[in-house]
Design a protein around this motif. Structure first.
Motif, short mmCIF file in Angstrom:
data_model
loop_
_atom_site.label_atom_id
_atom_site.label_comp_id
_atom_site.label_asym_id
_atom_site.label_seq_id
_atom_site.Cartn_x
_atom_site.Cartn_y
_atom_site.Cartn_z
N ILE A 97 32.25 46.79 40.66
CA ILE A 97 33.18 47.40 39.71
C ILE A 97 32.54 48.61 39.05
CG2 ILE A 97 34.35 47.04 37.49
CD1 ILE A 97 34.92 44.15 38.45
N TRP A 98 31.28 48.47 38.68
CA TRP A 98 30.56 49.56 38.03
C TRP A 98 30.50 50.78 38.96
CZ3 TRP A 98 26.04 47.71 34.56
CH2 TRP A 98 25.72 48.68 33.62
N GLY A 104 34.97 56.93 40.50
CA GLY A 104 36.20 57.54 39.98
C GLY A 104 35.90 58.65 38.99
N ASN A 105 34.89 58.45 38.16
CA ASN A 105 34.49 59.49 37.19
C ASN A 105 33.69 60.60 37.84
OD1 ASN A 105 35.72 58.24 35.02
ND2 ASN A 105 33.93 57.01 34.55
N GLY A 122 29.53 65.79 51.86
CA GLY A 122 30.92 66.14 51.59
C GLY A 122 31.22 65.88 50.13
N GLU A 123 32.50 65.97 49.77
CA GLU A 123 32.87 65.75 48.37
C GLU A 123 33.23 64.32 48.13
OE1 GLU A 123 35.56 68.18 46.30
OE2 GLU A 123 34.76 70.03 47.11
N LEU A 124 33.08 63.92 46.86
CA LEU A 124 33.54 62.59 46.44
C LEU A 124 35.02 62.65 46.16
CD1 LEU A 124 30.76 61.32 44.05
CD2 LEU A 124 31.33 60.47 46.29
#
Length: 124
Positions: A97-98, A104-105, A122-124
């Protein structure tokens, strides 16, 4: 594994260890879970955040200690195995979860995306 646990114990060890068949399933769950935790922990360490796995494994150790104190006197080895499985699952769920929250951030941070792009990922 559930269906062949007696055969596995007899084949690997001997019939005198058949009493151990009750703990194979919880300990297998624990091993799969902790292996997954270690893979995600390596990702955190690679990201320069070694404290995250330390926190999750410390919480799991506390859960395991409490679970062992509660379950082992009444259920013996099976109780201890269940305590290990539960604490391992909790650690893996917490670290997963962490990581999901961090990922996501991280996509909102252009500096991080530039560093990852420069590594060829590549990009996140």
């Amino acid at each position: 594994l559930v269906y062949f646990k007696s055969s596995i114990i007899s084949l690997v060890f001997s019939d005198k260890y058949l009493a151990a068949t009750n703990i194979i399933v919880p300990l297998s769950i624990a091993q799969i879970s902790i292996s997954t935790h270690q893979i995600i922990a390596a990702a955190w360490q690679g990201l320069g955040r070694p404290g995250v796995p330390s926190i999750t494994i410390s919480i799991a150790a506390g859960i395991n200690a409490a679970g062992s104190l509660l379950l082992t006197p009444k259920h013996g080895l099976v109780g201890a195995a269940i305590s290990i499985a539960v604490s391992s699952l909790v650690a893996t769920i917490m670290i997963s979860i962490w990581l999901a929250l961090w990922a996501g951030n991280a996509s909102k941070k252009p500096i991080l995306n530039d560093r990852i792009a420069n590594m060829g990922i590549g990009e996140l």
